[in-house]
Design a protein around this motif. Structure first.
Motif, PDB file in Angstrom:
ATOM      1  N   PRO A  94       0.883  -1.288  -0.094  1.00  0.00           N
ATOM      2  CA  PRO A  94      -0.072  -0.079   0.095  1.00  0.00           C
ATOM      3  C   PRO A  94       0.963   1.302  -0.035  1.00  0.00           C
ATOM      4  CG  PRO A  94       0.183  -1.131   2.212  1.00  0.00           C
ATOM      5  CD  PRO A  94       0.983  -1.939   1.419  1.00  0.00           C
ATOM      6  N   PHE A  95       0.354   2.450   0.115  1.00  0.00           N
ATOM      7  CA  PHE A  95       1.017   3.701   0.132  1.00  0.00           C
ATOM      8  C   PHE A  95       1.825   3.490   1.510  1.00  0.00           C
ATOM      9  CE2 PHE A  95      -2.218   5.731  -2.754  1.00  0.00           C
ATOM     10  CZ  PHE A  95      -1.412   5.643  -4.055  1.00  0.00           C
ATOM     11  N   THR A  96       2.920   4.112   1.367  1.00  0.00           N
ATOM     12  CA  THR A  96       3.709   4.527   2.683  1.00  0.00           C
ATOM     13  C   THR A  96       2.728   5.424   3.723  1.00  0.00           C
ATOM     14  OG1 THR A  96       5.689   4.706   1.457  1.00  0.00           O
ATOM     15  CG2 THR A  96       5.661   5.464   3.687  1.00  0.00           C
ATOM     16  N   PRO A  97       2.789   4.890   4.780  1.00  0.00           N
ATOM     17  CA  PRO A  97       2.037   5.437   5.852  1.00  0.00           C
ATOM     18  C   PRO A  97       2.387   7.031   6.356  1.00  0.00           C
ATOM     19  CG  PRO A  97       2.424   3.416   6.559  1.00  0.00           C
ATOM     20  CD  PRO A  97       3.008   3.527   5.511  1.00  0.00           C
ATOM     21  N   ALA A  98       1.822   7.804   6.507  1.00  0.00           N
ATOM     22  CA  ALA A  98       2.527   9.111   6.874  1.00  0.00           C
ATOM     23  C   ALA A  98       1.744  10.041   8.058  1.00  0.00           C
ATOM     24  CB  ALA A  98       2.157  10.219   5.644  1.00  0.00           C
ATOM     25  N   VAL A  99       1.470   9.039   9.116  1.00  0.00           N
ATOM     26  CA  VAL A  99       0.676   9.642  10.397  1.00  0.00           C
ATOM     27  C   VAL A  99       1.602   9.296  11.506  1.00  0.00           C
ATOM     28  CG1 VAL A  99      -1.743   9.157   9.311  1.00  0.00           C
ATOM     29  CG2 VAL A  99      -0.476   7.315  10.434  1.00  0.00           C
ATOM     30  N   PRO A 100       1.593  10.179  12.661  1.00  0.00           N
ATOM     31  CA  PRO A 100       2.242   9.806  13.686  1.00  0.00           C
ATOM     32  C   PRO A 100       2.056   8.270  14.399  1.00  0.00           C
ATOM     33  CG  PRO A 100       1.526  12.004  14.021  1.00  0.00           C
ATOM     34  CD  PRO A 100       0.713  11.427  12.675  1.00  0.00           C
ATOM     35  N   ASP A 101       2.935   7.766  15.042  1.00  0.00           N
ATOM     36  CA  ASP A 101       2.850   6.653  15.648  1.00  0.00           C
ATOM     37  C   ASP A 101       2.246   5.516  14.956  1.00  0.00           C
ATOM     38  OD1 ASP A 101       3.924   7.848  18.164  1.00  0.00           O
ATOM     39  OD2 ASP A 101       1.969   8.762  18.499  1.00  0.00           O
ATOM     40  N   SER A 102       2.740   5.703  13.566  1.00  0.00           N
ATOM     41  CA  SER A 102       2.336   4.385  12.639  1.00  0.00           C
ATOM     42  C   SER A 102       2.875   2.941  12.985  1.00  0.00           C
ATOM     43  CB  SER A 102       2.805   4.898  11.208  1.00  0.00           C
ATOM     44  OG  SER A 102       2.313   3.750  10.268  1.00  0.00           O
ATOM     45  N   VAL A 103       2.150   2.028  12.994  1.00  0.00           N
ATOM     46  CA  VAL A 103       2.352   0.618  13.265  1.00  0.00           C
ATOM     47  C   VAL A 103       1.407  -0.242  12.532  1.00  0.00           C
ATOM     48  CG1 VAL A 103       2.651   1.209  16.008  1.00  0.00           C
ATOM     49  CG2 VAL A 103       0.304   0.406  15.097  1.00  0.00           C
ATOM     50  N   GLU A 104       1.921  -1.642  12.665  1.00  0.00           N
ATOM     51  CA  GLU A 104       1.138  -2.602  11.711  1.00  0.00           C
ATOM     52  C   GLU A 104       0.482  -3.441  13.010  1.00  0.00           C
ATOM     53  OE1 GLU A 104       1.458  -3.200   8.248  1.00  0.00           O
ATOM     54  OE2 GLU A 104       2.072  -0.944   8.628  1.00  0.00           O
ATOM     55  N   ARG A 105      -0.970  -3.533  12.574  1.00  0.00           N
ATOM     56  CA  ARG A 105      -1.600  -4.274  13.596  1.00  0.00           C
ATOM     57  C   ARG A 105      -2.379  -5.562  12.785  1.00  0.00           C
ATOM     58  NH1 ARG A 105      -0.637  -2.920  18.579  1.00  0.00           N
ATOM     59  NH2 ARG A 105      -1.384  -0.801  18.964  1.00  0.00           N
ATOM     60  N   GLU A 106      -2.750  -5.290  11.515  1.00  0.00           N
ATOM     61  CA  GLU A 106      -3.151  -6.470  10.719  1.00  0.00           C
ATOM     62  C   GLU A 106      -1.795  -7.227  10.014  1.00  0.00           C
ATOM     63  OE1 GLU A 106      -6.506  -5.614   8.399  1.00  0.00           O
ATOM     64  OE2 GLU A 106      -7.727  -4.680   9.992  1.00  0.00           O
ATOM     65  N   ALA A 107      -2.036  -8.629   9.809  1.00  0.00           N
ATOM     66  CA  ALA A 107      -0.938  -9.318   9.503  1.00  0.00           C
ATOM     67  C   ALA A 107      -1.065  -9.317   7.914  1.00  0.00           C
ATOM     68  CB  ALA A 107      -0.764 -10.705   9.822  1.00  0.00           C
ATOM     69  N   ALA A 108       0.206  -8.755   7.428  1.00  0.00           N
ATOM     70  CA  ALA A 108       0.550  -8.725   5.885  1.00  0.00           C
ATOM     71  C   ALA A 108       1.848  -9.566   5.814  1.00  0.00           C
ATOM     72  CB  ALA A 108       0.673  -7.309   5.387  1.00  0.00           C
ATOM     73  N   VAL A 109       2.266  -9.809   4.612  1.00  0.00           N
ATOM     74  CA  VAL A 109       3.786 -10.444   4.229  1.00  0.00           C
ATOM     75  C   VAL A 109       4.621  -9.806   4.925  1.00  0.00           C
ATOM     76  CG1 VAL A 109       4.842 -11.340   2.358  1.00  0.00           C
ATOM     77  CG2 VAL A 109       2.510 -11.879   2.306  1.00  0.00           C
ATOM     78  N   PRO A 110       5.045  -8.489   4.497  1.00  0.00           N
ATOM     79  CA  PRO A 110       6.084  -7.942   5.087  1.00  0.00           C
ATOM     80  C   PRO A 110       6.156  -8.011   6.513  1.00  0.00           C
ATOM     81  CG  PRO A 110       5.273  -6.543   3.310  1.00  0.00           C
ATOM     82  CD  PRO A 110       4.245  -7.465   3.569  1.00  0.00           C
ATOM     83  N   ALA A 111       5.177  -7.515   7.122  1.00  0.00           N
ATOM     84  CA  ALA A 111       5.186  -7.771   8.805  1.00  0.00           C
ATOM     85  C   ALA A 111       5.399  -9.044   9.202  1.00  0.00           C
ATOM     86  CB  ALA A 111       3.963  -6.962   9.351  1.00  0.00           C
ATOM     87  N   ALA A 112       4.994 -10.107   8.648  1.00  0.00           N
ATOM     88  CA  ALA A 112       5.172 -11.403   8.690  1.00  0.00           C
ATOM     89  C   ALA A 112       6.635 -11.867   8.505  1.00  0.00           C
ATOM     90  CB  ALA A 112       4.279 -12.517   8.125  1.00  0.00           C
ATOM     91  N   ILE A 113       7.435 -11.465   7.564  1.00  0.00           N
ATOM     92  CA  ILE A 113       8.674 -11.532   7.230  1.00  0.00           C
ATOM     93  C   ILE A 113       9.370 -10.892   8.551  1.00  0.00           C
ATOM     94  CG2 ILE A 113      10.524 -10.863   5.933  1.00  0.00           C
ATOM     95  CD1 ILE A 113       8.892 -10.813   3.463  1.00  0.00           C
ATOM     96  N   ALA A 114       9.247  -9.818   8.966  1.00  0.00           N
ATOM     97  CA  ALA A 114      10.028  -9.124  10.126  1.00  0.00           C
ATOM     98  C   ALA A 114       9.752  -9.941  11.371  1.00  0.00           C
ATOM     99  CB  ALA A 114       9.243  -7.705  10.192  1.00  0.00           C
ATOM    100  N   ALA A 115       8.541 -10.459  11.712  1.00  0.00           N
ATOM    101  CA  ALA A 115       8.508 -11.212  12.805  1.00  0.00           C
ATOM    102  C   ALA A 115       9.004 -12.767  12.651  1.00  0.00           C
ATOM    103  CB  ALA A 115       6.658 -11.455  12.997  1.00  0.00           C
ATOM    104  N   LEU A 116       9.211 -13.343  11.675  1.00  0.00           N
ATOM    105  CA  LEU A 116       9.721 -14.355  11.518  1.00  0.00           C
ATOM    106  C   LEU A 116      11.169 -14.423  11.734  1.00  0.00           C
ATOM    107  CD1 LEU A 116       7.918 -15.816   8.163  1.00  0.00           C
ATOM    108  CD2 LEU A 116       7.929 -16.843  10.509  1.00  0.00           C
TER     109      LEU A 116
END
Length: 331
Positions: A94-116
């Motif tokens: 998706p587009f790069t977030p541009a809001v303060p304190d941005s985080v990932e809550r719902e799982a997506a492939v990039p976040a899953a890679i980081a967690a693995l």
């Protein structure tokens, strides 16, 4: 003390701890990350999802696990682990977030890679007061915060140990690049005490090993004080751990102030820039390596620099009393 950093020389991490995944390994990681991303409840911070990530992390390709294990044992002179050719696909972002304190809550492939990868190295953790305790956080430029000394800024970020003020600092900081800036030159400044110690006079090292410094917490932690007195160096005199944030650490006397200045100068002399591109992930050993950021110019058009950040501890028993329910978030 100025916060401006000189223009560093671009350099890779220690080749011994740098791995470029083969196309077969990339496919294997993509399959694991996709499986994890679609694992119920598809919420990154849910203990059920974290447990699934921990189990699947044991199935990462052998070479990936091998280099992670070597890094865990000894982070090398630079204190950096770099993995390249991870399956981050531009068309799926998706587009790069541009809001303060941005985080990932719902799982997506990039976040899953980081967690693995994080969970193969150790235990993924977060802090309740920092970005709402999210386990996967976004490092992105935020409009109006360009000059802030934070992960939302785009000016040079002072060299620091992550959460230097905190009694339970993470052992490692992970950064997965989803996008770099348009010029592909924005980078993470890194410098290790292992590369720097020999540049310091003996009396400076001695002063840095004494409790003559304080590090202030950021407003988000809301303690209202400047933190406990602490040394900058601890542990083995020949291979010390380091605890300093050159934006937030203050010396308590003139001699300690001179030692702190000498240390910063030495760190800048040995600093390198790790320029992560899409699909590259680096870990910084937060016990021996400082990191910062080079300046870049955001465009706020949805395609700005975007990193996923994770924190990793090697021994969760140290913080058991600070993690309710034996969870992942320190309070």
């Amino acid at each position: 003390m100025t916060t401006l950093l000189p223009e560093p020389v671009l350099a890779p991490a220690d080749n011994r701890l740098t791995l470029t995944l083969s196309e077969q390994e990339r496919r294997e990681v993509a399959l694991l990350a996709t499986q994890l991303a679609y694992t119920a409840p598809r919420l990154i911070d849910d203990p059920v999802w974290v447990e699934a990530a921990r189990e699947l992390s044991c199935r990462l390709p052998h070479r990936v696990q091998e280099v992670i294990r070597a890094y865990r044992h000894d982070p090398g002179e630079d204190g950096i682990l770099a993995l390249r050719n991870l399956p981050v696909v531009e068309e799926e972002l998706p587009f790069t977030p541009a809001v303060p304190d941005s985080v990932e809550r719902e799982a997506a492939v990039p976040a899953a890679i980081a967690a693995l990868v994080a969970l193969n190295l150790g235990e993924i953790v977060a802090y309740r007061e920092e970005k709402f305790g999210a386990l996967v956080q976004n490092v992105v430029p935020v409009p109006g915060r360009e000059t802030s000394q934070s992960n939302a800024g785009s000016v040079p970020l002072e060299l620091h140990v992550e959460n230097a003020f905190h009694p339970h600092r993470p052992d490692f900081v992970g950064l997965l690049c989803l996008r770099n800036d348009r010029t592909r030159t924005a980078g993470t400044l890194v410098t290790s005490v292992r590369n720097t110690l020999g540049l310091l006079p003996e009396h400076v090292v001695e002063v840095l090993g004494q409790p003559r410094f304080r590090t202030s917490p950021p407003p988000s932690f809301g303690s209202g004080d400047s933190g406990p007195v602490h040394p900058v160096f601890s542990g083995s005199p020949a291979d010390p751990n380091v605890r300093v944030d050159f934006h937030a650490t203050e010396a308590l006397d003139e001699e300690a102030g001179s030692a702190l200045t000498a240390l910063r100068d030495a760190f800048l002399r040995t600093a390198r820039t790790l320029v992560l591109q899409q699909g590259e992930m680096a870990f910084v050993d937060n016990r021996v390596t400082l990191h910062g950021r080079t300046a870049f110019e955001p465009s706020y058009d949805g395609f700005d620099r975007w990193l996923h950040r994770t924190f990793v501890n090697l021994d969760n028993r140290r913080t058991r009393g600070r993690r309710p329910g034996n969870g992942s978030v320190l309070v």
